[in-house]
Write a protein that holds these residues in place. Structure first.
Motif, PDB file in Angstrom:
ATOM      1  N   ALA A 144       0.825  -1.210   0.000  1.00  0.00           N
ATOM      2  CA  ALA A 144       0.000   0.000   0.000  1.00  0.00           C
ATOM      3  C   ALA A 144       0.858   1.258   0.000  1.00  0.00           C
ATOM      4  O   ALA A 144       0.473   2.287  -0.568  1.00  0.00           O
ATOM      5  CB  ALA A 144      -0.935  -0.001   1.197  1.00  0.00           C
ATOM      6  N   VAL A 145       2.033   1.193   0.638  1.00  0.00           N
ATOM      7  CA  VAL A 145       2.935   2.345   0.649  1.00  0.00           C
ATOM      8  C   VAL A 145       3.309   2.733  -0.769  1.00  0.00           C
ATOM      9  O   VAL A 145       3.333   3.924  -1.130  1.00  0.00           O
ATOM     10  CB  VAL A 145       4.208   2.029   1.471  1.00  0.00           C
ATOM     11  N   TRP A 146       3.580   1.733  -1.603  1.00  0.00           N
ATOM     12  CA  TRP A 146       3.979   1.996  -2.985  1.00  0.00           C
ATOM     13  C   TRP A 146       2.774   2.222  -3.883  1.00  0.00           C
ATOM     14  O   TRP A 146       2.723   3.194  -4.655  1.00  0.00           O
ATOM     15  CB  TRP A 146       4.804   0.809  -3.503  1.00  0.00           C
ATOM     16  N   ALA A 147       1.754   1.358  -3.802  1.00  0.00           N
ATOM     17  CA  ALA A 147       0.642   1.378  -4.748  1.00  0.00           C
ATOM     18  C   ALA A 147      -0.284   2.568  -4.561  1.00  0.00           C
ATOM     19  O   ALA A 147      -0.860   3.080  -5.527  1.00  0.00           O
ATOM     20  CB  ALA A 147      -0.169   0.086  -4.637  1.00  0.00           C
ATOM     21  N   ALA A 148      -0.453   3.028  -3.342  1.00  0.00           N
ATOM     22  CA  ALA A 148      -1.380   4.136  -3.084  1.00  0.00           C
ATOM     23  C   ALA A 148      -0.766   5.491  -3.386  1.00  0.00           C
ATOM     24  O   ALA A 148      -1.465   6.512  -3.323  1.00  0.00           O
ATOM     25  CB  ALA A 148      -1.848   4.092  -1.629  1.00  0.00           C
ATOM     26  N   SER A 149       0.501   5.536  -3.706  1.00  0.00           N
ATOM     27  CA  SER A 149       1.186   6.793  -3.983  1.00  0.00           C
ATOM     28  C   SER A 149       1.320   7.011  -5.485  1.00  0.00           C
ATOM     29  O   SER A 149       1.547   6.066  -6.246  1.00  0.00           O
ATOM     30  CB  SER A 149       2.571   6.798  -3.335  1.00  0.00           C
ATOM     31  N   THR A 150       1.214   8.271  -5.919  1.00  0.00           N
ATOM     32  CA  THR A 150       1.420   8.586  -7.333  1.00  0.00           C
ATOM     33  C   THR A 150       2.884   8.482  -7.725  1.00  0.00           C
ATOM     34  O   THR A 150       3.216   8.548  -8.916  1.00  0.00           O
ATOM     35  CB  THR A 150       0.907   9.997  -7.643  1.00  0.00           C
ATOM     36  N   LEU A 151       3.766   8.308  -6.733  1.00  0.00           N
ATOM     37  CA  LEU A 151       5.184   8.142  -7.046  1.00  0.00           C
ATOM     38  C   LEU A 151       5.476   6.820  -7.739  1.00  0.00           C
ATOM     39  O   LEU A 151       6.576   6.621  -8.260  1.00  0.00           O
ATOM     40  CB  LEU A 151       6.017   8.252  -5.772  1.00  0.00           C
ATOM     41  N   CYS A 152       4.516   5.900  -7.746  1.00  0.00           N
ATOM     42  CA  CYS A 152       4.714   4.652  -8.490  1.00  0.00           C
ATOM     43  C   CYS A 152       4.653   4.899  -9.991  1.00  0.00           C
ATOM     44  O   CYS A 152       5.056   4.049 -10.787  1.00  0.00           O
ATOM     45  CB  CYS A 152       3.665   3.615  -8.079  1.00  0.00           C
ATOM     46  N   VAL A 154       5.858   7.067 -13.253  1.00  0.00           N
ATOM     47  CA  VAL A 154       6.993   7.885 -13.684  1.00  0.00           C
ATOM     48  C   VAL A 154       6.587   9.347 -13.794  1.00  0.00           C
ATOM     49  O   VAL A 154       7.358  10.252 -13.459  1.00  0.00           O
ATOM     50  CB  VAL A 154       7.532   7.372 -15.042  1.00  0.00           C
ATOM     51  N   CYS A 155       5.357   9.585 -14.249  1.00  0.00           N
ATOM     52  CA  CYS A 155       4.867  10.956 -14.420  1.00  0.00           C
ATOM     53  C   CYS A 155       4.366  11.570 -13.113  1.00  0.00           C
ATOM     54  O   CYS A 155       3.996  12.753 -13.088  1.00  0.00           O
ATOM     55  CB  CYS A 155       3.751  10.979 -15.454  1.00  0.00           C
ATOM     56  N   ASP A 156       4.301  10.767 -12.043  1.00  0.00           N
ATOM     57  CA  ASP A 156       3.820  11.237 -10.743  1.00  0.00           C
ATOM     58  C   ASP A 156       2.405  11.825 -10.849  1.00  0.00           C
ATOM     59  O   ASP A 156       2.087  12.856 -10.253  1.00  0.00           O
ATOM     60  CB  ASP A 156       4.780  12.278 -10.160  1.00  0.00           C
ATOM     61  N   LEU A 157       1.546  11.143 -11.618  1.00  0.00           N
ATOM     62  CA  LEU A 157       0.175  11.610 -11.816  1.00  0.00           C
ATOM     63  C   LEU A 157      -0.871  10.659 -11.244  1.00  0.00           C
ATOM     64  O   LEU A 157      -1.899  11.101 -10.739  1.00  0.00           O
ATOM     65  CB  LEU A 157      -0.098  11.804 -13.314  1.00  0.00           C
ATOM     66  N   ASN A 158      -0.616   9.366 -11.337  1.00  0.00           N
ATOM     67  CA  ASN A 158      -1.622   8.377 -10.951  1.00  0.00           C
ATOM     68  C   ASN A 158      -1.010   7.323 -10.039  1.00  0.00           C
ATOM     69  O   ASN A 158       0.155   6.935 -10.217  1.00  0.00           O
ATOM     70  CB  ASN A 158      -2.184   7.675 -12.196  1.00  0.00           C
ATOM     71  N   ASN A 159      -1.802   6.866  -9.080  1.00  0.00           N
ATOM     72  CA  ASN A 159      -1.334   5.744  -8.276  1.00  0.00           C
ATOM     73  C   ASN A 159      -1.561   4.443  -9.046  1.00  0.00           C
ATOM     74  O   ASN A 159      -2.066   4.445 -10.177  1.00  0.00           O
ATOM     75  CB  ASN A 159      -2.019   5.717  -6.906  1.00  0.00           C
ATOM     76  N   PHE A 160      -1.212   3.341  -8.446  1.00  0.00           N
ATOM     77  CA  PHE A 160      -1.256   2.059  -9.148  1.00  0.00           C
ATOM     78  C   PHE A 160      -2.676   1.695  -9.566  1.00  0.00           C
ATOM     79  O   PHE A 160      -2.887   1.123 -10.636  1.00  0.00           O
ATOM     80  CB  PHE A 160      -0.661   0.966  -8.257  1.00  0.00           C
ATOM     81  N   TYR A 161      -3.654   2.037  -8.771  1.00  0.00           N
ATOM     82  CA  TYR A 161      -5.039   1.676  -9.070  1.00  0.00           C
ATOM     83  C   TYR A 161      -5.598   2.527 -10.208  1.00  0.00           C
ATOM     84  O   TYR A 161      -6.370   2.036 -11.038  1.00  0.00           O
ATOM     85  CB  TYR A 161      -5.881   1.808  -7.808  1.00  0.00           C
ATOM     86  N   THR A 188      13.066   9.325   1.447  1.00  0.00           N
ATOM     87  CA  THR A 188      12.634   9.006   2.806  1.00  0.00           C
ATOM     88  C   THR A 188      11.130   8.751   2.862  1.00  0.00           C
ATOM     89  O   THR A 188      10.660   7.977   3.704  1.00  0.00           O
ATOM     90  CB  THR A 188      12.986  10.168   3.753  1.00  0.00           C
ATOM     91  N   TYR A 189      10.381   9.409   1.965  1.00  0.00           N
ATOM     92  CA  TYR A 189       8.930   9.224   1.955  1.00  0.00           C
ATOM     93  C   TYR A 189       8.472   8.183   0.940  1.00  0.00           C
ATOM     94  O   TYR A 189       7.293   7.850   0.880  1.00  0.00           O
ATOM     95  CB  TYR A 189       8.218  10.563   1.691  1.00  0.00           C
ATOM     96  N   MET A 190       9.383   7.697   0.112  1.00  0.00           N
ATOM     97  CA  MET A 190       9.085   6.583  -0.791  1.00  0.00           C
ATOM     98  C   MET A 190      10.305   5.680  -0.857  1.00  0.00           C
ATOM     99  O   MET A 190      11.252   5.921  -1.612  1.00  0.00           O
ATOM    100  CB  MET A 190       8.721   7.099  -2.192  1.00  0.00           C
ATOM    101  N   PRO A 191      10.313   4.623  -0.053  1.00  0.00           N
ATOM    102  CA  PRO A 191      11.498   3.756   0.014  1.00  0.00           C
ATOM    103  C   PRO A 191      11.695   2.907  -1.241  1.00  0.00           C
ATOM    104  O   PRO A 191      12.780   2.341  -1.423  1.00  0.00           O
ATOM    105  CB  PRO A 191      11.216   2.876   1.234  1.00  0.00           C
ATOM    106  N   TYR A 192      10.658   2.798  -2.079  1.00  0.00           N
ATOM    107  CA  TYR A 192      10.758   1.939  -3.265  1.00  0.00           C
ATOM    108  C   TYR A 192      11.085   2.764  -4.504  1.00  0.00           C
ATOM    109  O   TYR A 192      10.552   3.867  -4.697  1.00  0.00           O
ATOM    110  CB  TYR A 192       9.451   1.175  -3.483  1.00  0.00           C
ATOM    111  N   SER A 193      11.942   2.224  -5.350  1.00  0.00           N
ATOM    112  CA  SER A 193      12.361   2.937  -6.563  1.00  0.00           C
ATOM    113  C   SER A 193      11.619   2.454  -7.813  1.00  0.00           C
ATOM    114  O   SER A 193      11.805   3.021  -8.891  1.00  0.00           O
ATOM    115  CB  SER A 193      13.875   2.767  -6.770  1.00  0.00           C
ATOM    116  N   LEU A 194      10.787   1.440  -7.686  1.00  0.00           N
ATOM    117  CA  LEU A 194      10.055   0.910  -8.829  1.00  0.00           C
ATOM    118  C   LEU A 194       9.082   1.969  -9.379  1.00  0.00           C
ATOM    119  O   LEU A 194       8.329   2.582  -8.620  1.00  0.00           O
ATOM    120  CB  LEU A 194       9.286  -0.348  -8.433  1.00  0.00           C
ATOM    121  N   ARG A 195       9.118   2.175 -10.706  1.00  0.00           N
ATOM    122  CA  ARG A 195       8.223   3.119 -11.364  1.00  0.00           C
ATOM    123  C   ARG A 195       7.614   2.457 -12.616  1.00  0.00           C
ATOM    124  O   ARG A 195       8.253   1.626 -13.269  1.00  0.00           O
ATOM    125  CB  ARG A 195       8.970   4.390 -11.790  1.00  0.00           C
TER     126      ARG A 195
END
Length: 545
Positions: A144-152, A154-161, A188-195
């Protein structure tokens, strides 16, 4: 006289002989024709068998103008795919029934997003049930940390869902969707680098071809691989890479188009570098076909018919006046135009133009007259005609007309049956999408989580069986819905009681909820209710004493 008589008789004799010869020849021709017909009938009776008497007949009246040809997937699909894609997108934007088909499918298959529920094979891994439950809970929180964030994105526009919704809609409209697996910087606020980066299917093309058209000729690489419509295939037919154009084909750009080759899988890990979401209809098919491809003609014709009926209704509702004068000139100040209006700002009327509209007044020239044409539109059969078309279109797309038109006017059994049949197709498409997109992304994310040490999974990178045991999950999304909540809830209780289903399955089927989350919430609610009811119970006890 004798000489002339003899000549006349001789000429008649010749004519008789010629006529006899002609009749004899005609008789022979008829006999030969009859013989040929008999031979042909005999041959057809001998040769024709099975489908030759039906769908494969060439001599039947209905088949004389039926010219059909089907070749390889390259000829049948690739050479027509661009046009099919363009027409499907046009209908999705401008034809209500096409929009309904795509949106209904997206809403029921994806909805607000498909979420994973970890199902660790703890018995194979030698874990206790309690440890597995704790680990599954941790995995859900980490994902949820990764999927619920728009940082997942590349364009930082949409979350995974939201990316799921876009990818699935593109899949329906284009027949396929591509997603690049990339990596950014961890913070620090997004520990995962997957995009993830979604790529339009139009940009997957053969280097050098910036029009998007397929001419039937493939590019042969020096290593022997073949590039067909942007898909690089080796000599065994295996997809090894995709070629992505930097510009959208067919659009004007100041930049020169460049192509980037993306290998399908990494050489060391075997993880995908690019995801290709599509379902093949036939063998040896490498690109997708739009969802509406089989019904493009039907939807377009229905749209034209609807537009004609609407225009007829609009015209019939108009009220216009036609004024005739002896001179044929307009009457100044008549027709609702203000004398103070600045005529310079008004568009000049065309000399021969007659307007038809609500409250429009037209002045006829000398000798002109208006004749009314009786209109039988809108047709009284419009509703039944559209319903019949919707049924045909829905059958081709595996969507019942009730779901397609959002009109449940039949009895409960019929409506439930229609919903059940349509849900089979929705479930199938969800499974396809989960396999091609969701589960692939989940496994790549899981690998990063393990490599970062945020999830403990011994043996994950050394044994494929262990990896599979850890990444096993089910994906839940929108539920089918219920038409009679009380009746269907009772049926669910009976299925659970007789071991035909589980609480978890019924929660997902009834409203898409998670059973464990429901139990956890109920525990909290029950505690609060007990606290709220405790003073009341104490008062009742005091009164009894």
């Amino acid at each position: 006289m004798g000489y002339l008589s003899d000549m006349f008789q001789l000429r008649n004799t010749k004519k008789s002989l010629e006529l006899a010869k002609a009749e004899n020849q005609l008789a022979k021709t008829r006999a030969n024709t009859a013989m040929l017909n008999a031979q042909r009938d005999a041959v057809e009776r001998f040769v024709n068998s099975g489908y030759s008497h039906g769908g494969a007949s060439r001599g039947a009246t209905w088949a004389e103008q039926y010219h059909s040809e089907s070749l390889s997937p390259k000829s049948d699909i690739e050479e027509n795919r661009k046009l099919l894609r363009e027409r499907t997108r046009d209908l999705a934007m401008n034809a209500p029934i096409a929009t309904a088909a795509i949106n209904s499918t997206r809403t029921n298959v994806i909805g607000m997003g498909l979420k994973p529920k970890p199902k660790i094979d703890y018995e194979f891994l030698g874990m206790s049930r309690e440890d597995a439950t704790k680990l599954q809970s941790q995995i859900k929180k980490e994902f949820a940390v990764w999927a619920a964030s728009t940082l997942c994105d590349v364009c930082d526009l949409n979350n995974f869902y939201a990316l799921q919704q876009i990818a699935f809609s593109d899949w329906l409209k284009n027949g396929e969707e591509f997603a690049l697996i990339q990596y950014g910087e961890a913070t620090t606020y997004m520990p995962y680098s997957l995009r993830l980066r979604l790529v339009s299917a139009d940009r997957i093309s053969t280097p050098g071809n910036n029009t998007g058209e397929y001419d039937g000729f493939d590019k042969i690489e020096k290593n022997g691989n073949t590039i067909m419509n942007g898909v690089e295939i080796d000599k065994n037919g295996k997809v090894v890479a995709y070629h992505i154009c930097s510009e959208f084909p067919g659009e004007f750009s100041r930049k020169s188009p460049k192509w980037k080759r993306i290998e399908k899988r990494g050489k060391k890990t075997g993880n995908p570098n690019i995801l290709h979401v599509f379902n093949a209809e036939i063998a040896e098919q490498y690109r997708g076909v739009p969802f509406l491809a089989p019904v493009i003609q039907s939807i377009k014709q229905l749209t034209r018919y609807t537009e004609a009926e609407i225009m007829a209704a609009v015209i019939n509702s108009m009220f216009a006046l036609f004024v005739s004068t002896e001179t044929g000139n307009d009457i100044d100040g008549f027709g609702g135009v203000d004398d103070d209006d600045d005529f310079l700002t008004m568009a000049p009327d065309k000399e021969d133009e007659i307007r038809l509209g609500s409250g429009t007044i037209n002045f006829l020239k000398s000798g002109e007259k208006v004749e009314a044409v009786e209109s039988k539109h809108p047709s009284q059969n419009y509703d039944s005609f559209v319903s019949a078309f919707a049924m045909m279109i829905g059958a081709a797309l595996e969507i019942s007309p009730e779901v397609l038109m959002k009109k449940f006017s039949n009895n409960f059994s019929a409506s439930k049956g229609a919903l059940n049949e349509t849900w089979k197709a929705f479930s199938m498409r969800r499974k396809w999408f989960v396999d091609d997109f969701c589960q692939q992304v989940y496994e790549i994310w899981f690998a990063e989580a393990v490599s970062l040490g945020r999830i403990k999974a011994p043996g994950f990178f050394t044994d494929p069986l262990i990896k599979k045991a850890y990444t096993n999950a089910t994906w839940t999304g929108p539920a089918q819905g219920v038409l009679n909540p009380s009746q269907e809830a009772e049926a669910a209780i009976k299925r659970i009681a007789h071991g035909l289903s589980t609480h978890e399955d019924e929660c997902a089927a009834m409203n898409g909820s998670d059973y464990e989350d429901n139990v956890r919430t109920l525990e909290i609610e029950n505690e609060k209710l007990a606290q709220a009811n405790r003073p009341l119970m104490e008062e009742v006890t005091d009164e009894e004493n």
